[in-house]
Motif scaffolding. Structure first.
Motif, PDB file in Angstrom:
ATOM      1  N   ALA A   1       0.829  -1.206   0.000  1.00 44.57           N
ATOM      2  CA  ALA A   1       0.000   0.000   0.000  1.00 44.57           C
ATOM      3  C   ALA A   1       0.865   1.260   0.000  1.00 44.57           C
ATOM      4  CB  ALA A   1      -0.932  -0.003   1.208  1.00 44.57           C
ATOM      5  N   LEU A   2       2.023   1.186   0.631  1.00 44.19           N
ATOM      6  CA  LEU A   2       2.942   2.329   0.692  1.00 44.19           C
ATOM      7  C   LEU A   2       3.838   2.416  -0.539  1.00 44.19           C
ATOM      8  CD1 LEU A   2       4.025   2.090   4.433  1.00 44.19           C
ATOM      9  CD2 LEU A   2       2.662   3.917   3.413  1.00 44.19           C
TER      10      LEU A   2
ATOM     11  N   PHE B   1       0.949  -1.392  19.090  1.00 43.58           N
ATOM     12  CA  PHE B   1       0.651  -0.975  17.716  1.00 43.58           C
ATOM     13  C   PHE B   1       1.890  -0.358  17.102  1.00 43.58           C
ATOM     14  CE2 PHE B   1      -0.192   2.562  20.517  1.00 43.58           C
ATOM     15  CZ  PHE B   1       0.226   3.694  19.831  1.00 43.58           C
ATOM     16  N   MET B   2       1.918  -0.352  15.790  1.00 38.75           N
ATOM     17  CA  MET B   2       3.047   0.240  15.082  1.00 38.75           C
ATOM     18  C   MET B   2       2.551   1.118  13.948  1.00 38.75           C
ATOM     19  SD  MET B   2       4.446  -3.301  13.319  1.00 38.75           S
ATOM     20  CE  MET B   2       4.173  -4.262  14.829  1.00 38.75           C
ATOM     21  N   LEU B   3       3.229   2.238  13.743  1.00 37.37           N
ATOM     22  CA  LEU B   3       2.942   3.157  12.644  1.00 37.37           C
ATOM     23  C   LEU B   3       3.983   2.914  11.567  1.00 37.37           C
ATOM     24  CD1 LEU B   3       2.568   6.416  14.765  1.00 37.37           C
ATOM     25  CD2 LEU B   3       0.888   4.611  14.431  1.00 37.37           C
ATOM     26  N   ILE B   4       3.535   2.608  10.348  1.00 34.62           N
ATOM     27  CA  ILE B   4       4.450   2.276   9.270  1.00 34.62           C
ATOM     28  C   ILE B   4       4.265   3.276   8.135  1.00 34.62           C
ATOM     29  CG2 ILE B   4       5.183   0.496   7.637  1.00 34.62           C
ATOM     30  CD1 ILE B   4       4.208  -1.580   9.564  1.00 34.62           C
ATOM     31  N   SER B   5       5.367   3.841   7.672  1.00 34.46           N
ATOM     32  CA  SER B   5       5.318   4.819   6.588  1.00 34.46           C
ATOM     33  C   SER B   5       6.535   4.637   5.693  1.00 34.46           C
ATOM     34  CB  SER B   5       5.279   6.243   7.158  1.00 34.46           C
ATOM     35  OG  SER B   5       6.378   6.468   8.014  1.00 34.46           O
ATOM     36  N   ARG B   6       6.529   5.363   4.590  1.00 36.04           N
ATOM     37  CA  ARG B   6       7.677   5.309   3.685  1.00 36.04           C
ATOM     38  C   ARG B   6       8.850   6.061   4.287  1.00 36.04           C
ATOM     39  NH1 ARG B   6       7.440   4.021  -1.682  1.00 36.04           N
ATOM     40  NH2 ARG B   6       9.172   5.448  -2.035  1.00 36.04           N
ATOM     41  N   PRO B   7      10.065   5.574   4.086  1.00 36.23           N
ATOM     42  CA  PRO B   7      11.227   6.344   4.536  1.00 36.23           C
ATOM     43  C   PRO B   7      11.410   7.554   3.626  1.00 36.23           C
ATOM     44  CG  PRO B   7      11.940   4.432   3.273  1.00 36.23           C
ATOM     45  CD  PRO B   7      10.444   4.314   3.426  1.00 36.23           C
ATOM     46  N   HIS B   8      12.136   8.564   4.119  1.00 35.98           N
ATOM     47  CA  HIS B   8      12.385   9.736   3.286  1.00 35.98           C
ATOM     48  C   HIS B   8      13.203   9.369   2.056  1.00 35.98           C
ATOM     49  CE1 HIS B   8      10.602  12.403   6.146  1.00 35.98           C
ATOM     50  NE2 HIS B   8      11.421  12.034   7.112  1.00 35.98           N
ATOM     51  N   ARG B   9      14.038   8.372   2.198  1.00 37.24           N
ATOM     52  CA  ARG B   9      14.856   7.908   1.079  1.00 37.24           C
ATOM     53  C   ARG B   9      15.058   6.405   1.243  1.00 37.24           C
ATOM     54  NH1 ARG B   9      18.875  10.844  -1.894  1.00 37.24           N
ATOM     55  NH2 ARG B   9      18.664  12.524  -0.362  1.00 37.24           N
ATOM     56  N   GLU B  10      14.887   5.663   0.151  1.00 36.13           N
ATOM     57  CA  GLU B  10      15.017   4.210   0.247  1.00 36.13           C
ATOM     58  C   GLU B  10      16.479   3.824   0.409  1.00 36.13           C
ATOM     59  OE1 GLU B  10      13.073   2.111  -2.854  1.00 36.13           O
ATOM     60  OE2 GLU B  10      11.154   3.127  -2.567  1.00 36.13           O
ATOM     61  N   PRO B  11      16.782   2.828   1.269  1.00 31.17           N
ATOM     62  CA  PRO B  11      18.160   2.377   1.447  1.00 31.17           C
ATOM     63  C   PRO B  11      18.658   1.651   0.209  1.00 31.17           C
ATOM     64  CG  PRO B  11      16.646   0.933   2.613  1.00 31.17           C
ATOM     65  CD  PRO B  11      15.832   2.071   2.101  1.00 31.17           C
ATOM     66  N   GLY B  12      19.992   1.546   0.089  1.00 26.87           N
ATOM     67  CA  GLY B  12      20.564   0.870  -1.065  1.00 26.87           C
ATOM     68  C   GLY B  12      20.265  -0.617  -1.104  1.00 26.87           C
ATOM     69  N   LEU B  13      20.047  -1.215   0.067  1.00 31.19           N
ATOM     70  CA  LEU B  13      19.730  -2.635   0.163  1.00 31.19           C
ATOM     71  C   LEU B  13      20.769  -3.518  -0.512  1.00 31.19           C
ATOM     72  CD1 LEU B  13      15.855  -2.624  -0.390  1.00 31.19           C
ATOM     73  CD2 LEU B  13      17.107  -2.842   1.745  1.00 31.19           C
ATOM     74  N   LEU B  14      22.035  -3.237  -0.249  1.00 36.80           N
ATOM     75  CA  LEU B  14      23.096  -4.119  -0.716  1.00 36.80           C
ATOM     76  C   LEU B  14      23.323  -5.250   0.276  1.00 36.80           C
ATOM     77  CD1 LEU B  14      25.340  -4.709  -2.779  1.00 36.80           C
ATOM     78  CD2 LEU B  14      26.829  -3.206  -1.466  1.00 36.80           C
ATOM     79  N   TYR B  15      23.050  -4.967   1.541  1.00 40.58           N
ATOM     80  CA  TYR B  15      23.258  -5.961   2.587  1.00 40.58           C
ATOM     81  C   TYR B  15      21.975  -6.176   3.386  1.00 40.58           C
ATOM     82  CZ  TYR B  15      28.179  -4.985   1.685  1.00 40.58           C
ATOM     83  OH  TYR B  15      29.398  -4.819   1.077  1.00 40.58           O
TER      84      TYR B  15
ATOM     85  N   HIS C   1      11.360  -2.860   9.452  1.00 42.10           N
ATOM     86  CA  HIS C   1      12.624  -2.138   9.262  1.00 42.10           C
ATOM     87  C   HIS C   1      13.436  -2.789   8.151  1.00 42.10           C
ATOM     88  CE1 HIS C   1      13.057   1.035  12.263  1.00 42.10           C
ATOM     89  NE2 HIS C   1      12.443   0.267  13.137  1.00 42.10           N
ATOM     90  N   CYS C   2      13.542  -4.113   8.203  1.00 45.11           N
ATOM     91  CA  CYS C   2      14.346  -4.864   7.254  1.00 45.11           C
ATOM     92  C   CYS C   2      13.829  -4.680   5.831  1.00 45.11           C
ATOM     93  CB  CYS C   2      14.319  -6.350   7.640  1.00 45.11           C
ATOM     94  SG  CYS C   2      15.539  -7.373   6.794  1.00 45.11           S
ATOM     95  N   ALA C   3      12.511  -4.496   5.689  1.00 45.13           N
ATOM     96  CA  ALA C   3      11.901  -4.321   4.373  1.00 45.13           C
ATOM     97  C   ALA C   3      12.059  -2.907   3.836  1.00 45.13           C
ATOM     98  CB  ALA C   3      10.417  -4.680   4.445  1.00 45.13           C
ATOM     99  N   GLY C   4      12.606  -2.004   4.645  1.00 41.52           N
ATOM    100  CA  GLY C   4      12.867  -0.662   4.176  1.00 41.52           C
ATOM    101  C   GLY C   4      11.854   0.378   4.586  1.00 41.52           C
ATOM    102  N   ALA C   5      10.938   0.033   5.505  1.00 44.06           N
ATOM    103  CA  ALA C   5       9.920   0.987   5.946  1.00 44.06           C
ATOM    104  C   ALA C   5      10.416   1.792   7.144  1.00 44.06           C
ATOM    105  CB  ALA C   5       8.635   0.248   6.312  1.00 44.06           C
TER     106      ALA C   5
END
Length: 488
Positions: A67-68, A213-227, A112-116
């Motif tokens: 959804a995000l 409960f947890m609030l989930i949103s898009r990060p300001h900038r997506e991580p590189g996700l190399l590791y 967190h691991c998924a980039g949110a």
């Protein structure tokens, strides 16, 4: 005669109000007019039913991530990148989740691991007034969503602990809309906010901690996700404790003469299975009709990964790690096997098999693939710099498929035609160990006896002056490791 099994449950009403009932529809219309259903449209567009009885947390999270519009950065099936429950395994093995479900802390880790971007609150860390405030904030926009962890018994429903996203809020009646991902059991329903808080304000017997409960949103900038962190084996618990708890105590207890001496002590004490803890992520795709061309999108994502890897290798810390590893005897029994050239075929085969699992929709399942004819080669596409590609034929006993792994290339050498010529053409052990040290809390080194050496190390591992991409990569790893360790 075999029993037919269960088909749905009757929703206890009251206290819940069926979303599709006349009263439920009226609440929906009034909430729309009140402006607190803005998040509903995105969520309902990606609403899914959990695929396993214990997958409520995974289904809730994959629904919210989609959804995000957060890009998972890896394939789901065919050419498509899409979050699916089967891809959410970096903080808990899927087989374990399938058997026992997932805890609140581990689901936060997965997000967190998924980039949110995640803000998590247990009920003993918040209040019903704060919860209402956060719910109104998220329900009034489409860039933030709430996942609730609650006990079904408070609503007179069957079952115990459960996760589901909150689809909206009715201010006049002070009610929340639960988009129950167990749609085979109960439909979406409105519940009084006070009862939802009571349902969250219960103890999970498996962890002894409050739900929340947890609030989930898009990060300001997506991580590189190399590791990323790999936690498919229980060994990660010991590794995480070593890194987060033992290393700070170790550096306080010894007299070190220089940085190489510190690295030697830390690295030679690493658990033998450390190689399974941090994994590198490559773009994986199916080979079709021998087509070696890369799309612009694939090139773009690969370029980001390559830039992160380049930034790792431009740090002062990397040079010390390379120097240390070069001086270590490869036969040293105390050093973990990382980054040696003989590991490349094994790494390639492992990643190709993982890619095949993703493409087949069987990632994390008991089905296992094996690689045949693994080959490392380089492609020149449209005049661009050479791209390292690992190709393999992957079989699972009944079928086979071709898989390409697009590998981030370092700046350490030119690409050759075989595995032995491609040293440095993938994120090897020296890169991983560098990122590991950068991801450790800066307080790790504060207790060293030699203040000058402590400052020198602090300057090397400080993330303040790192390029933005690498800084975010390190932050993602650090947060995930921290959450993993303290959500057990």
């Amino acid at each position: 005669m075999a029993m037919a099994g269960l088909y749905r449950r009757l929703l206890p009403s009251p206290p819940a109000i069926d979303f599709a009932s006349s009263e439920g529809k009226q609440l929906f219309l009034e909430a729309i007019q009140g402006g607190t259903m803005e998040g509903f449209y995105r969520l309902i567009s990606y609403f899914q039913t959990q695929s396993e009885p214990a997958y409520c947390g995974l289904a809730s999270l994959s629904m919210v991530l989609n959804a995000l519009a957060i890009d998972p950065g890896r394939k789901w099936k065919g050419p498509w990148r899409w979050f699916d429950e089967s891809m959410l395994d970096c903080c808990e093995p899927l087989e374990k989740v399938k058997e026992k479900g997932i805890s609140f802390g581990k689901l936060v880790c997965l997000a967190h691991c998924a980039g949110a971007k995640v803000e998590a609150f247990r009920t003993n860390q918040s209040s019903i007034d704060d919860f209402r405030k956060y719910l109104i904030r998220c329900s009034s926009s489409d860039n933030c969503h709430v996942i609730s962890s609650y006990h079904r018994g408070i609503f007179k429903q069957t079952g115990t602990g459960h996760f589901s996203p909150i689809g909206g809020y009715h201010a006049g009646r002070d009610m929340a809309l639960i988009l129950d991902v167990a749609r085979f059991k109960y439909p979406p329903h409105w519940v009084p906010l006070s009862l939802l808080w009571e349902a969250m304000d219960s103890v999970d017997v498996a962890t002894g901690q409050q739900r929340g409960f947890m609030l989930i949103s898009r990060p300001h900038r997506e991580p590189g996700l190399l590791y990323t962190l790999s936690c498919k084996h229980e060994s990660w618990v010991g590794i995480a404790r070593y890194l987060m708890e033992d290393v700070p105590n170790l550096v306080k207890s010894k007299d070190f003469k220089d940085i190489e001496n510190v690295l030697s002590f830390v690295f030679k004490s690493l658990p033998s299975n450390f190689g399974e803890f941090i994994k590198w992520v490559a773009e994986v795709r199916r080979r079709e009709d021998g087509d070696n061309s890369l799309s612009q999108e694939e090139k773009g994502r690969l370029a980001v990964k390559e830039e992160v890897l380049k930034q790792v290798q431009e740090t002062g810390l990397f040079k010390h790690v390379v120097a240390f590893l070069s001086s270590v005897n490869s036969c040293c029994r105390n050093m973990p096997s990382l980054g040696h050239k003989d590991d490349l075929p094994d790494v390639a085969a492992s990643v190709c098999c993982q890619g095949a699992e993703i493409l087949a929709g069987k990632f994390g399942s008991s089905v296992r693939f094996c690689c045949r004819e693994t080959c490392v080669k380089c492609l020149n596409t449209d005049g661009d710099n050479p791209t390292t590609v690992v190709s393999a034929t992957v079989v699972d006993g009944s079928s086979q498929q071709g898989v390409d792994v697009l590998v981030p290339s370092s700046q350490m050498g030119d690409c050759g035609c075989g595995p032995s010529d491609c040293i440095g053409m993938y994120p090897a052990g020296n890169d991983i160990l560098t990122v590991l040290l950068l991801a450790l809390p800066t307080e790790t080194w504060s207790g060293m006896k030699d203040e000058k050496l402590s400052k020198e190390i602090h300057d090397l591992v400080s993330t303040e002056n790192l390029p933005t991409l690498l800084q975010e990569e390190v932050t993602t790893l650090s947060w995930t490791a921290f959450i993993l360790l303290f959500s057990i």
